[in-house]
Scaffold this motif. Structure first.
Motif, short mmCIF file in Angstrom:
data_model
loop_
_atom_site.label_atom_id
_atom_site.label_comp_id
_atom_site.label_asym_id
_atom_site.label_seq_id
_atom_site.Cartn_x
_atom_site.Cartn_y
_atom_site.Cartn_z
N ALA A 1 0.84 -1.20 0.00
CA ALA A 1 0.00 0.00 0.00
C ALA A 1 0.87 1.24 0.00
N ASP A 2 0.31 2.33 -0.52
CA ASP A 2 1.07 3.57 -0.60
C ASP A 2 0.11 4.75 -0.52
N TYR A 3 0.58 5.81 0.12
CA TYR A 3 -0.17 7.07 0.12
C TYR A 3 0.66 8.12 -0.60
N ASP A 4 0.06 8.77 -1.58
CA ASP A 4 0.71 9.84 -2.33
C ASP A 4 0.23 11.18 -1.78
N PRO A 5 1.09 11.89 -1.05
CA PRO A 5 0.65 13.15 -0.44
C PRO A 5 0.43 14.27 -1.44
N ILE A 6 1.00 14.14 -2.64
CA ILE A 6 0.79 15.16 -3.67
C ILE A 6 -0.55 14.93 -4.35
N GLU A 7 -0.80 13.70 -4.75
CA GLU A 7 -2.05 13.37 -5.42
C GLU A 7 -3.20 13.14 -4.44
N LYS A 8 -2.86 13.03 -3.13
CA LYS A 8 -3.87 12.80 -2.07
C LYS A 8 -4.64 11.52 -2.34
N ARG A 9 -3.91 10.43 -2.58
CA ARG A 9 -4.58 9.19 -2.91
C ARG A 9 -3.91 8.02 -2.20
N HIS A 10 -4.73 7.05 -1.78
CA HIS A 10 -4.27 5.80 -1.20
C HIS A 10 -4.45 4.70 -2.24
N ASP A 11 -3.40 3.90 -2.44
CA ASP A 11 -3.44 2.85 -3.44
C ASP A 11 -2.90 1.55 -2.86
N VAL A 12 -3.40 0.44 -3.36
CA VAL A 12 -2.86 -0.88 -3.05
C VAL A 12 -2.58 -1.59 -4.37
N VAL A 13 -1.42 -2.22 -4.44
CA VAL A 13 -1.08 -3.09 -5.56
C VAL A 13 -0.99 -4.51 -5.03
N ARG A 14 -1.85 -5.36 -5.54
CA ARG A 14 -1.87 -6.77 -5.15
C ARG A 14 -1.27 -7.57 -6.30
N SER A 15 0.00 -7.93 -6.17
CA SER A 15 0.70 -8.65 -7.23
C SER A 15 0.31 -10.11 -7.18
N ILE A 16 -0.36 -10.57 -8.22
CA ILE A 16 -0.84 -11.95 -8.23
C ILE A 16 0.14 -12.90 -8.91
N ASP A 17 1.08 -12.35 -9.68
CA ASP A 17 2.22 -13.11 -10.17
C ASP A 17 3.34 -12.10 -10.40
N PHE A 18 4.45 -12.56 -10.96
CA PHE A 18 5.61 -11.66 -11.06
C PHE A 18 5.32 -10.46 -11.95
N PHE A 19 4.43 -10.60 -12.93
CA PHE A 19 4.23 -9.56 -13.92
C PHE A 19 2.91 -8.82 -13.78
N ASP A 20 1.93 -9.42 -13.15
CA ASP A 20 0.57 -8.87 -13.17
C ASP A 20 0.06 -8.59 -11.77
N ALA A 21 -0.91 -7.66 -11.69
CA ALA A 21 -1.41 -7.24 -10.39
C ALA A 21 -2.82 -6.69 -10.53
N TYR A 22 -3.54 -6.70 -9.42
CA TYR A 22 -4.79 -5.97 -9.29
C TYR A 22 -4.49 -4.66 -8.57
N ASN A 23 -5.10 -3.59 -9.04
CA ASN A 23 -4.88 -2.26 -8.48
C ASN A 23 -6.16 -1.77 -7.80
N TYR A 24 -5.99 -1.17 -6.61
CA TYR A 24 -7.12 -0.69 -5.82
C TYR A 24 -6.88 0.75 -5.40
N ARG A 25 -7.99 1.48 -5.20
CA ARG A 25 -7.95 2.83 -4.66
C ARG A 25 -8.89 2.89 -3.47
N LEU A 26 -8.59 3.79 -2.55
CA LEU A 26 -9.45 3.99 -1.39
C LEU A 26 -10.47 5.06 -1.74
N ASP A 27 -11.77 4.70 -1.71
CA ASP A 27 -12.79 5.66 -2.11
C ASP A 27 -13.16 6.59 -0.96
N GLU A 28 -14.10 7.49 -1.23
CA GLU A 28 -14.47 8.51 -0.24
C GLU A 28 -15.09 7.90 1.01
#
Length: 696
Positions: free
Chosen positions: A231-258
């Motif tokens: 997980a990561d928080y970007d203080p410039i973009e004001k966004r919380h993100d999660v990257v769930r890597s399901i294999d070495f090359f691919d991932a599901y991406n998530y954002r924290l909604d309001e």
């Protein structure tokens, strides 16, 4: 009918060498190291070379190109007295004026000596926007596993847990990043239940200052078969993100909604997602049919995030690959998107700027200047402040140059030279030549040769000792870089260096990688063998003078080619390799590479793996070339058991000219600092010159 396993049915006789705490295994390593060092280390010429390499890797006069964080310039300085490094800072304005007053923040050598641990700085994360605290990741000897400490930059001291500091004292493959002054996202390596099959954290915790990490709530949890969760928080973009890597090359991406819930982006797992100034930047790894358009793998696509979330799928293609380009990378300054890629293994950079007029967005491009036969890397300096960038120019024979320019200028040729790395060897008699070979299936495989003009140009050339290298895996390209060590230890003595751009790498995009993935791995070996044959056919070298070297996946490459075509090579250097392709998923991070190599438990994939697994294919009675296998006890990525078992098996089979070297430190590399690397490289060059040319 039952499926017959391609793997041996008898027990592995060298399995005990995988143990990292078995006294018998440690004694075997010690005896092998003593044998190798006795043969290839010591003497006046060795010491002179080791000293010269150390001076080249840590010259007294060398560029200081710091990172910028608001008003400060930060630098990790290394020299003979401080090989692990001094983390220091000076005011940016003073550094630009050429009069920096450096403040030492952390002396990693002194810290290691005081605590009896060979601490290596593995990560630095300064709190934004405060700037007075940092999260420090410390690695013992360069391993991937780290401990975490919080550091007070004003007081220049670590903040211990009694003071409420963020501290993870036990080593593990932790991740940590700031949310705000009193909160952090943590991926905690707290033993097997907290980890994925690959050994990386599968949970994200939100850790509040002053609380126990064990009590921090889990805010996201992946699956055991995933690779990792971060997980990561970007203080410039004001966004919380999660990257769930399901294999070495691919991932599901998530954002924290309001509402504080994680929402998955509606894209296939092979589409990577980034965000910048309200834009989503999408990078499909494979061809992607979306919105009535098929976007090719390796493209870079842009769409406003609010439009995407509302269901819009019309995107702007900022980069469209061709058969001779790599995929692209992107970064940003305050106003510009900076996009870089390879075009026939030559670096290219494009600048993009989005403008909105009457509610309609348009993208405008500017081409950044290239340098022929050089790698040009454009790096933002402080993207929260302006559009200034560092420009690093690198090639095989000329020392790296460091420039500064402002992308907001009209003239993108207007660069300010900051400094050059000192020259380490005489390049005047040397040249660079590109050629190609035809692989077994007719594929054209490019390679680059660096060496004396007399050896590379004209028809009257004489075969010379040649060192051929490649990587060929994980879509990673090999690009030009200054050959400081090879220049001193090889090129100046009349040798040739050859770099093969084989399939499996990333030089020519997704297809170039996929063509040698999993059950198609043999194509990487065929490509490498074709280049070796071409070098000899064109008279640049001959088999007895041709040495091959590779590290990690490249260590697997050269070992597999040695086993398949031993008559082509005069010496082999296999560094931090994986070699047992039956047990690799069970060793350290091996399970994360199943999508690269294949699953040894799957019958079809197992047959392909067993067909080339060096540990299983090596045979008694075959005249293999002299071989040196090297690794590190602290390598917690590729297990040292691979190299240990390979050498033990070859020696038991009667192959006397097989050597082994295992450094204690270094992690997934030849040493934890430049001085250790110099000692290692001097030994390697002595081995290669003796075996390939009979001289030393």
């Amino acid at each position: 009918m039952p499926v017959t396993s391609p793997w041996p049915t008898e027990a592995d006789p060298f399995l005990s060498l995988e143990s990292l705490d078995d006294p018998a295994a440690a004694a075997w390593v010690e005896a092998q190291n003593a044998r190798t060092r006795t043969a290839w280390q010591g003497g006046a010429r060795f010491e002179a070379l080791r000293k010269r390499l150390a001076e080249a890797y840590l010259p007294r006069e060398r560029p200081v190109i710091p990172s910028r964080w608001q008003a400060w310039a930060y630098d990790l300085w290394e020299d003979e007295s401080n090989p692990k490094g001094l983390w220091r800072r000076a005011l940016w304005a003073d550094w630009r004026a050429g009069k920096p007053q450096w403040q030492t923040l952390i002396d990693f050598d002194a810290l290691g000596q005081a605590e009896g641990v060979a601490w290596v700085c593995a990560g630095l994360d300064i709190l934004y926007p405060d700037g007075d605290r940092a999260l420090i990741q410390l690695s013992d000897g360069g391993a991937d596993a780290v401990t975490v400490r919080e550091f007070d930059l004003e007081r220049r001291v670590f903040v211990d847990s009694a003071e409420g500091g963020f501290v993870i004292p036990k080593e593990g493959k932790h991740t940590i990043s700031w949310i705000d002054r009193d909160t952090a996202y943590v991926g905690w390596d707290n033993g097997r239940r907290s980890l994925t099959r690959s050994g990386y954290p599968r949970e994200v915790r939100r850790w509040m200052r002053g609380t126990r990490l064990a009590d921090a709530p889990v805010v996201f949890r992946g699956e055991f078969d995933d690779i990792s969760i971060e997980a990561d928080y970007d203080p410039i973009e004001k966004r919380h993100d999660v990257v769930r890597s399901i294999d070495f090359f691919d991932a599901y991406n998530y954002r924290l909604d309001e509402q504080g819930a994680w929402q998955q982006y509606d894209v296939p797992e092979h589409v990577a997602i980034g965000a910048w100034q309200g834009w989503l930047l999408l990078e499909p790894r494979l061809d992607w049919a979306c919105g009535g358009v098929t976007h090719p793998g390796g493209a870079l696509l842009a769409i406003r995030e609010d439009a995407f979330l509302a269901g819009e799928r019309t995107m702007t293609a900022l980069f469209t690959p061709t058969p001779v380009t790599s995929a692209c990378d992107w970064t940003n300054t305050k106003q510009y998107l900076v996009m870089s890629w390879l075009d026939d293994v030559q670096s290219r950079t494009m600048l993009w700027q989005a403008q909105c007029e009457d509610g309609a967005w348009t993208w405008h491009a500017r081409t950044f200047p290239a340098r022929a036969d050089s790698q040009v890397e454009v790096s933002p300096i402080e993207d929260t402040l302006n559009d200034e960038v560092f420009v690093d120019v690198d090639d095989y024979l000329q020392p790296p140059e460091y420039w500064l320019t402002d992308l907001a200028k009209d003239d993108l040729q207007d660069w300010e030279l900051l400094d050059r790395w000192p020259t380490q060897f005489d390049a005047a008699p040397l040249t660079v030549v590109r050629s190609h070979a035809l692989s077994a299936d007719g594929t054209r495989v490019p390679f680059t040769m660096i060496g004396p003009r007399a050896a590379l140009e004209g028809s009257a050339r004489k075969p010379a000792p040649c060192l051929l290298t490649a990587y060929g895996g994980f879509a990673i390209p090999l690009m030009p870089q200054y050959l400081a060590g090879d220049g001193i230890g090889w090129l100046e003595q009349g040798g040739i260096v050859a770099v093969a751009h084989i399939r499996g790498g990333g030089e020519y995009g997704t297809a170039w990688h996929v063509q040698a993935q999993t059950e198609h791995r043999q194509r990487s070996f065929d490509d490498f063998i074709a280049v070796a044959e071409q070098l000899a056919a064109d008279g640049y070298t001959r088999a007895a003078q041709l040495g091959i070297k590779g590290g990690s996946n490249g260590g697997l490459l050269v070992a597999a080619c040695m086993v398949q075509r031993p008559e082509l090579f005069g010496a082999v250097l296999s560094e931090v390799p994986l070699l047992d392709m039956q047990r690799y998923p069970l060793l350290h991070a091996g399970a994360s590479w199943l999508d690269e190599y294949g699953d040894p438990e799957d019958p079809a994939e197992a047959r392909a793996l067993a067909a080339y697994s060096p540990y299983h294919r090596v045979r008694a009675g075959v005249p293999y070339p002299p071989s040196l296998f090297t690794t590190s006890t602290s390598d917690d990525r590729v297990h040292p058991g691979h190299a240990r078992k390979m050498v033990a098996r070859m020696q038991e089979q009667g192959h006397a000219n097989v050597w082994y070297l295992e450094n204690t430190e270094g992690g997934h590399g030849p040493g934890s600092d430049a001085l250790e690397r110099a000692d290692y490289d001097a030994l390697v060059f002595r081995f290669l010159w003796t075996t390939l040319a009979g001289t030393w």
